[in-house]
Design a protein around this motif. Structure first.
Motif, mmCIF file in Angstrom:
data_model
loop_
_atom_site.group_PDB
_atom_site.id
_atom_site.type_symbol
_atom_site.label_atom_id
_atom_site.label_comp_id
_atom_site.label_asym_id
_atom_site.label_seq_id
_atom_site.Cartn_x
_atom_site.Cartn_y
_atom_site.Cartn_z
ATOM 1 N N TRP A 47 0.824 -1.209 0.000
ATOM 2 C CA TRP A 47 0.000 0.000 0.000
ATOM 3 C C TRP A 47 0.860 1.261 0.000
ATOM 4 N N GLY A 52 0.495 3.637 -4.125
ATOM 5 C CA GLY A 52 -0.840 4.083 -3.725
ATOM 6 C C GLY A 52 -1.290 5.298 -4.531
ATOM 7 N N ALA A 67 -7.946 -0.811 -4.911
ATOM 8 C CA ALA A 67 -6.977 -1.902 -4.810
ATOM 9 C C ALA A 67 -7.124 -2.791 -6.029
ATOM 10 N N GLY A 76 -2.884 -1.699 -2.794
ATOM 11 C CA GLY A 76 -3.969 -0.804 -2.419
ATOM 12 C C GLY A 76 -3.480 0.615 -2.182
ATOM 13 N N SER A 78 -4.181 2.450 0.448
ATOM 14 C CA SER A 78 -3.779 2.569 1.853
ATOM 15 C C SER A 78 -4.198 1.283 2.572
ATOM 16 N N LEU A 82 -7.204 -1.428 1.566
ATOM 17 C CA LEU A 82 -7.005 -2.882 1.485
ATOM 18 C C LEU A 82 -8.007 -3.601 2.375
#
Ligand SMILES: [Zn+2]
Length: 145
Positions: A47, A52, A67, A76, A78, A82
């Motif tokens: 992430w 991101g 994601a 993802g 963040s 996720l």
């Protein structure tokens, strides 16, 4: 989630391995640019950082996404993104395990097939429909309160 044998897991990781390996550098890129990664229930989750930002700014043909799964790797925006998309993305991981490294091609062909019928390549793709339905079922099972 069903418990499976170690041998079956090894076979599935190898079967999907070429796709997962291609995405491994994203873990380092995310880590070096302010994001992170960890292994969650057998899947490498990556992430944040440049990775991101890249998802948040939009992918070709898809636009911004929370994601996406590539083999046993899920990337993802963040950790929260996720978390909220885990059932959906794990469905894609299971689809990868079904089709192995052929899945990106199978997914694309399924998208082209539905587009041929005048439907949307992404929203009506049967693999997206399956993932959305799995996420809906999971949400409906969360007890209220
Ligand atoms: Zn999806």
């Amino acid at each position: 989630m069903k418990k499976r044998s170690v041998w079956l897991s090894v076979v599935l990781y190898l079967w999907v391995g070429p796709v997962s390996l291609l995405c491994l550098p994203l873990a380092l890129l995310a880590k070096w640019t302010g994001g992170g990664y960890c292994v969650h229930s057998g899947v490498l989750e990556i992430w944040g950082g440049r990775v991101g930002a890249w998802l948040d700014n939009g992918l070709p043909f898809l636009g911004a996404v929370n994601a996406f799964a590539m083999g046993h790797v899920v990337v993802g925006v963040s950790p929260e993104h996720l978390d909220s998309s885990r059932v959906h993305e794990r469905t894609h991981v299971a689809q990868f395990e079904r089709w192995g490294f052929f899945f990106p091609l199978v997914y694309l062909l399924a998208g082209l097939w539905v587009r041929q019928q005048g439907k949307h390549m992404y929203w009506d793709n049967p693999y997206e429909v399956e993932a959305r339905e799995a996420a809906q079922v999971a949400i409906s099972r969360i007890p209220p309160g």
